[in-house]
Design a protein around this motif. Structure first.
Motif, PDB file in Angstrom:
ATOM      1  N   UNK A 293       0.852  -1.193   0.000  1.00 39.14           N
ATOM      2  CA  UNK A 293       0.000   0.000   0.000  1.00 39.14           C
ATOM      3  C   UNK A 293       0.882   1.235   0.000  1.00 39.14           C
ATOM      4  N   UNK A 294       0.567   2.162  -0.922  1.00 38.98           N
ATOM      5  CA  UNK A 294       1.261   3.444  -0.980  1.00 38.98           C
ATOM      6  C   UNK A 294       0.261   4.555  -0.725  1.00 38.98           C
ATOM      7  N   UNK A 295       0.640   5.487   0.156  1.00 36.94           N
ATOM      8  CA  UNK A 295      -0.245   6.580   0.555  1.00 36.94           C
ATOM      9  C   UNK A 295       0.434   7.923   0.290  1.00 36.94           C
ATOM     10  N   UNK A 296      -0.383   8.938   0.044  1.00 37.86           N
ATOM     11  CA  UNK A 296       0.152  10.291  -0.115  1.00 37.86           C
ATOM     12  C   UNK A 296      -0.845  11.308   0.424  1.00 37.86           C
ATOM     13  N   UNK A 297      -0.382  12.541   0.549  1.00 41.58           N
ATOM     14  CA  UNK A 297      -1.156  13.649   1.127  1.00 41.58           C
ATOM     15  C   UNK A 297      -1.477  13.412   2.599  1.00 41.58           C
ATOM     16  N   UNK A 298      -0.579  12.721   3.312  1.00 37.77           N
ATOM     17  CA  UNK A 298      -0.733  12.553   4.751  1.00 37.77           C
ATOM     18  C   UNK A 298      -0.344  13.853   5.451  1.00 37.77           C
ATOM     19  N   UNK A 299      -0.881  14.060   6.655  1.00 38.42           N
ATOM     20  CA  UNK A 299      -0.517  15.244   7.427  1.00 38.42           C
ATOM     21  C   UNK A 299      -0.095  14.840   8.831  1.00 38.42           C
ATOM     22  N   UNK A 300       0.651  15.715   9.480  1.00 40.34           N
ATOM     23  CA  UNK A 300       1.105  15.478  10.848  1.00 40.34           C
ATOM     24  C   UNK A 300       1.435  16.825  11.469  1.00 40.34           C
ATOM     25  N   UNK A 301       1.332  16.915  12.786  1.00 41.85           N
ATOM     26  CA  UNK A 301       1.794  18.135  13.450  1.00 41.85           C
ATOM     27  C   UNK A 301       3.253  18.373  13.106  1.00 41.85           C
ATOM     28  N   UNK A 302       3.581  19.624  12.822  1.00 38.90           N
ATOM     29  CA  UNK A 302       4.982  19.961  12.579  1.00 38.90           C
ATOM     30  C   UNK A 302       5.759  19.864  13.883  1.00 38.90           C
TER      31      UNK A 302
ATOM     32  N   UNK B   1       2.473  18.989   5.566  1.00 37.19           N
ATOM     33  CA  UNK B   1       1.583  18.515   4.513  1.00 37.19           C
ATOM     34  C   UNK B   1       2.311  17.580   3.553  1.00 37.19           C
ATOM     35  N   UNK B   2       1.510  16.965   2.668  1.00 42.69           N
ATOM     36  CA  UNK B   2       2.016  16.180   1.539  1.00 42.69           C
ATOM     37  C   UNK B   2       2.946  15.053   1.969  1.00 42.69           C
ATOM     38  N   UNK B   3       2.619  14.452   3.116  1.00 44.71           N
ATOM     39  CA  UNK B   3       3.402  13.312   3.568  1.00 44.71           C
ATOM     40  C   UNK B   3       3.123  12.072   2.740  1.00 44.71           C
TER      41      UNK B   3
ATOM     42  N   UNK C 109       7.135   6.446   6.816  1.00 43.36           N
ATOM     43  CA  UNK C 109       6.553   7.750   6.508  1.00 43.36           C
ATOM     44  C   UNK C 109       7.665   8.665   5.994  1.00 43.36           C
ATOM     45  N   UNK C 110       7.238   9.728   5.264  1.00 39.21           N
ATOM     46  CA  UNK C 110       8.204  10.684   4.727  1.00 39.21           C
ATOM     47  C   UNK C 110       7.548  12.048   4.580  1.00 39.21           C
TER      48      UNK C 110
ATOM     49  N   UNK D  76       8.657  16.366   4.091  1.00 36.60           N
ATOM     50  CA  UNK D  76       9.753  17.204   3.626  1.00 36.60           C
ATOM     51  C   UNK D  76      10.515  17.857   4.770  1.00 36.60           C
ATOM     52  N   UNK D  77       9.813  18.292   5.813  1.00 38.51           N
ATOM     53  CA  UNK D  77      10.447  19.029   6.906  1.00 38.51           C
ATOM     54  C   UNK D  77      10.579  18.217   8.191  1.00 38.51           C
ATOM     55  N   UNK D  78      10.448  16.918   8.092  1.00 31.72           N
ATOM     56  CA  UNK D  78      10.631  16.030   9.241  1.00 31.72           C
ATOM     57  C   UNK D  78      11.743  15.049   8.903  1.00 31.72           C
ATOM     58  N   UNK D  79      12.677  14.867   9.842  1.00 31.18           N
ATOM     59  CA  UNK D  79      13.795  13.940   9.659  1.00 31.18           C
ATOM     60  C   UNK D  79      14.630  14.312   8.424  1.00 31.18           C
ATOM     61  N   UNK D  80      14.774  15.633   8.207  1.00 27.54           N
ATOM     62  CA  UNK D  80      15.575  16.157   7.087  1.00 27.54           C
ATOM     63  C   UNK D  80      15.058  15.665   5.735  1.00 27.54           C
ATOM     64  N   UNK D  81      13.765  15.373   5.688  1.00 26.59           N
ATOM     65  CA  UNK D  81      13.173  14.922   4.434  1.00 26.59           C
ATOM     66  C   UNK D  81      13.420  13.470   4.116  1.00 26.59           C
ATOM     67  N   UNK D  82      14.063  12.737   5.040  1.00 29.16           N
ATOM     68  CA  UNK D  82      14.356  11.321   4.808  1.00 29.16           C
ATOM     69  C   UNK D  82      13.232  10.429   5.320  1.00 29.16           C
ATOM     70  N   UNK D  83      13.107   9.280   4.733  1.00 27.53           N
ATOM     71  CA  UNK D  83      12.115   8.287   5.158  1.00 27.53           C
ATOM     72  C   UNK D  83      12.458   7.776   6.554  1.00 27.53           C
ATOM     73  N   UNK D  84      11.429   7.540   7.364  1.00 30.70           N
ATOM     74  CA  UNK D  84      11.648   7.038   8.719  1.00 30.70           C
ATOM     75  C   UNK D  84      10.562   6.036   9.079  1.00 30.70           C
ATOM     76  N   UNK D  85      10.824   5.150  10.072  1.00 27.03           N
ATOM     77  CA  UNK D  85       9.825   4.145  10.452  1.00 27.03           C
ATOM     78  C   UNK D  85       8.581   4.806  11.058  1.00 27.03           C
ATOM     79  N   UNK D  86       7.425   4.313  10.684  1.00 24.71           N
ATOM     80  CA  UNK D  86       6.181   4.735  11.321  1.00 24.71           C
ATOM     81  C   UNK D  86       6.209   4.288  12.775  1.00 24.71           C
ATOM     82  N   UNK D  87       5.590   5.066  13.652  1.00 26.21           N
ATOM     83  CA  UNK D  87       5.623   4.745  15.083  1.00 26.21           C
ATOM     84  C   UNK D  87       5.160   3.317  15.345  1.00 26.21           C
ATOM     85  N   UNK D  88       4.152   2.865  14.593  1.00 25.80           N
ATOM     86  CA  UNK D  88       3.616   1.516  14.800  1.00 25.80           C
ATOM     87  C   UNK D  88       4.087   0.564  13.711  1.00 25.80           C
TER      88      UNK D  88
END
Length: 841
Positions: free
Chosen positions: A628-637, A656-658, A689-690, A692-704
């Motif tokens: 499954x591929x997802x886009x336009x996810x959001x998260x608190x900055x 935006x645009x996660x 998850x990925x 642009x302004x979180x983890x220097x724009x790099x992919x990181x493991x989802x919390x779960x």
């Protein structure tokens, strides 16, 4: 004419044309005889799903759908029909057929054969077209060991492959790497926006009123939309049309009672079920505990506190005619937590050599309330054996309130002359509120073109109101040279009121291409309008099944999904202050593409050694791969939340645009017959998850992101009225973000602490595992049934991590006092025994 009026008029005109078309075509297409009807349980009239119907004459078979309905071909003249279902006595009838006929049957339960805990009836997973669909039987779930003896369907769902729990004891669930907002939860077709009680430890669903549970986690049919990860359908019982019945139970923290019976015999029934906790009745012991340990060690402070939740379900079933039924459903539930801290204390102090005494008294009152209200009216009408319509209107709402109020007075006395130097007061009032409300109208058509082609078509229009998320803050205190003026009266608007309009049209074609190949191909169209922004979405759906032989099949599926609402989450432990927000011109709808491939087999013949005869011990096995591929996810900055200071809107506080990606493989082995039954489920997965302004724009493991997830469910029938159950679960620890290094920089005030973090969610907490056991003692009485259910939660007292926090630890290095951060683990539930008593009469 407004745009809303235009859409409603177009909606009704379009449905009228469709109805006229289907009626006209069915009038000229009756070339063969059909038998249709509903199969229910005797005395209760609860609909039986997956019951089998077999016509001996033409060797045709059928089974009931989720509404207990069936259709089967018949020959002219005498036909012999066999009705059967696991745990019920087989019913055989002979009937002379000269035209299309309606036959409703009631099957009698076999009390001398206690039913096993199982997921699906034999062969249904092999022969059904849809993949990634699991059905749970409520009677079997009730026998599983549970926390505080409170069996819960959402916690039972967490035991299935591909589904993970959020945290210890929580009812929140995460499906195939998705978030909690990506699950569509329906009770009798009504969407529910908050499904938890007691900060997430219990769900709002009372098992006693539930008839069946269906979870779809992939290969979504075109009729479903609005969420990316799963659809959980919970259908309630219709009520007994024959006689009045009572089902009651009492446990350690709650009690419940269900009444059902006929208002008009064989025509109108009602079922009412209520559940409430006892916690507020035990408020004095709780308050004493809080007073001693939780909030303060000041003996002059006193605490009062109470908490309760309740659920109230009502459903009315009315038979308008043989072809028409009306169902009315109402659900209401609420959590209410209140606490009050009283203060009456005296302190002495000095200022410039003068002794003073301050006497203060007052209170702080804290309140937390969240509640659901849902209602619907559903009209089912069978025009003939080919065409059926379902028309529904529903309302759903969720509201959250948080209020904190303080009122204090104090007096300052100069102890040298006992003069009162100051009389002061402090008043404050804080209120946070938010809510979401749905009003929807929808119509569904089921049209059987021929015995190999079924068309499902429908549309709906929904108006959603997002109630403003706001904070009212009021403070008042008098002026004094030692006490600065502190007056404040303002409202912080986090979310402006919004009323988007959502229109849906869908079409499904369910086709048996030949005896081996069947498919469900369809499209889901969605028009979402908010202010001056329009979002159109065409979402193709495909599910195909190929029968290798009568006992095995291969399935492939694809689904494109859109989600127009988002959930901003402050916590992962089920706190209800999460806030639903709409897609706007600035925030786009979430989107996903999901692919699935599965293999399913029934092992019901042959033998393994001397001890395992597959003719007596049926097994079902399945393996499913998904991506499954997802886009336009959001998260608190970074550093933002709903409670951060400032007057900005929520859109200014989010990233935006996660993007998200999840893939995995699921294994499920079931044993559904014999004294020992149960299942083993295992999931191997990866979720990232990925932003642009979180983890220097790099992919990181989802919390779960839980790489390994295992569940082992056992059910052993010691005697016909004694069942022993056990549940073992294991899961890789959650991924969290913690500092990797600590730097202390000297300054004129001591040291400045600097924390350094590696990549986001790079630390994995300890694995979660737990073993629960339980035993059910069931006895049939002349007046009904009584049962004792004894269970032990976390039998080997595993200290599973609930969350990790850091505390300062003072140490001495080179004669310098230094504070170092020390990680600490909080564990929630130790070994917990429980007992529950139930009555049915």
């Amino acid at each position: 004419m407004s745009i809303h009026e235009y859409h409603f008029k177009t909606y009704f005109k379009f449905n009228l044309i469709v109805i006229c078309f289907f009626i006209s075509t069915t009038c000229y297409s009756q070339n063969q005889y059909k038998i249709q009807g509903i199969i229910t349980e005797e005395n209760t009239t609860n609909k039986l799903i997956g019951a089998n119907i077999y016509n001996v004459n033409n060797k045709k078979g059928s089974s009931t759908n989720i509404n207990g309905r069936y259709i089967i071909d018949a020959t002219n003249g005498l036909n012999t029909l066999i009705f059967s279902f696991i745990g019920y006595k087989t019913d055989t009838i002979e009937i002379n057929i000269i035209s299309d006929t309606i036959i409703n049957r009631m099957l009698k339960k076999e009390f001398n054969n206690l039913s096993e805990i199982k997921l699906k009836s034999n062969s249904s997973s092999v022969k059904s077209i849809q993949s990634s669909v699991i059905q749970l039987e409520v009677d079997k779930v009730n026998k599983l060991p549970s926390l505080f003896g409170e069996t819960d369907i959402l916690k039972s769902i967490q035991l299935l492959p591909g589904i993970q729990s959020g945290s210890e004891g929580s009812t929140g669930f995460y499906v195939r790497g998705g978030g909690p907002d990506q699950n569509l939860i329906l009770i009798d077709g009504i969407p529910i926006y908050n499904s938890s009680h007691l900060l997430g430890f219990f769900s709002i669903f009372n098992n006693d009123i539930i008839e069946n549970i269906t979870l779809t986690k992939g290969g979504f049919p075109a009729r479903f939309g609005g969420r990316l990860s799963s659809v959980l359908e919970i259908n309630t019982k219709n009520g007994n049309l024959k006689k009045w019945k009572v089902n009651a139970g009492i446990g350690l923290i709650s009690g419940k009672i269900t009444l059902e019976g006929p208002i008009i015999k064989d025509e109108t029934s009602i079922i009412v079920s209520a559940r409430r906790t006892w916690i507020d009745l035990l408020k004095k012991p709780i308050a004493n505990l809080l007073e001693k340990n939780a909030l303060t060690d000041n003996e002059e402070n006193k605490i009062e506190g109470s908490y309760y939740f309740y659920d109230l379900n009502t459903k009315i079933n009315h038979k308008i005619s043989k072809k028409s039924n009306l169902y009315i459903t109402i659900y209401s539930g609420e959590d209410n937590f209140n606490s009050k801290i009283f203060e009456d204390k005296t302190t002495e102090w000095q200022s410039r050599g003068t002794p003073y005494q301050t006497k203060s008294y007052g209170y702080t009152k804290f309140g937390l309330t969240w509640k659901n209200l849902a209602s619907s009216a559903r009209w089912e009408f069978n025009y003939n054996e080919k065409l059926k319509t379902i028309t529904s209107i529903f309302f759903s709402s969720y509201k959250f309130l948080n209020n904190t109020k303080s009122d204090y007075d104090w007096t300052e006395i100069n102890l040298n002359n006992n003069d009162t130097t100051y009389n002061g007061y402090y008043n404050s009032d804080y209120l946070y509120s938010c809510g979401i409300y749905d009003l929807s109208l929808q119509i569904e058509f089921n049209y059987k073109l021929n015995k190999n082609h079924l068309i499902k078509f429908g549309n709906s229009i929904t108006n959603t109101t997002f109630s403003p998320g706001f904070q009212n803050v009021f403070k008042d205190a008098p002026e004094h040279e030692n006490y600065p003026n502190a007056k404040l009266d303002t409202t912080i608007l986090f979310l402006r009121k919004a009323k988007p309009l959502n229109t849906i049209i869908y079409l499904e074609n369910i086709i048996n291409i030949n005896t081996k190949l069947s498919t469900n191909i369809g499209v889901h169209y969605n028009l979402y309008q908010i202010n001056k922004s329009n979002y159109n979405s065409f979402q193709p759906r495909l599910s195909t099944r190929y029968l290798i032989n009568k006992n095995s099949s291969v399935k492939i599926s694809y689904a494109k999904m859109n989600q127009n609402i988002h959930l901003l989450t402050n916590s992962t432990i089920g706190l209800p202050n999460d806030i639903w927000v709409p897609s706007t011109s600035f925030v786009k709808p979430q989107k996903s593409n999901q692919f699935g491939l599965g293999y399913y087999i029934n092992i019901n013949n042959g033998q393994f050694g001397k001890w395992l005869d597959f003719n007596k011990h049926n097994f079902e096995f399945s393996i499913e791969l998904y991506m499954k591929k997802m886009k336009n996810l959001i998260s608190y900055s970074e550093g933002n939340s709903i409670f951060e200071s400032g007057f900005s809107q929520w859109e200014d506080r989010v990233e935006l645009n996660g993007k998200g990606e999840t893939k995995g493989v699921e294994f499920l082995l079931q044993k559904n017959t014999g004294k020992w039954t149960g299942w083993i489920g295992y999931t191997l997965s990866k979720s990232t998850r990925k932003f642009q302004n979180i983890n220097l724009g790099n992919e990181y493991p989802y919390k779960f992101d839980r790489r390994h997830d295992l569940s082992f469910i056992n059910n052993y029938k010691i005697k016909k009225n004694i069942i022993l159950t056990s549940t073992f679960v294991y899961g890789t620890g959650n991924s969290i973000n913690i500092p990797s290094d600590q730097y202390l920089i000297p300054s004129h005030n001591g040291f400045i602490q600097i924390l350094n973090y590696n990549s986001r969610n790079s630390y994995q907490i300890k694995p979660y595992h737990r073993l629960d056991i339980g035993c059910s003692f069931i006895k049939q009485k002349t007046w009904g049934e009584r049962s004792w259910i004894i269970s032990i939660y976390n039998i080997y007292n595993r200290k599973n991590p609930f969350f990790i926090f850091f505390e300062n630890q003072s140490i001495s290095e080179n004669n310098l006092g230094i504070n170092k951060l020390k990680p600490s683990q909080v564990s929630l539930f130790p070994i917990i025994p429980s007992i529950r008593y139930n009555l049915k009469f």
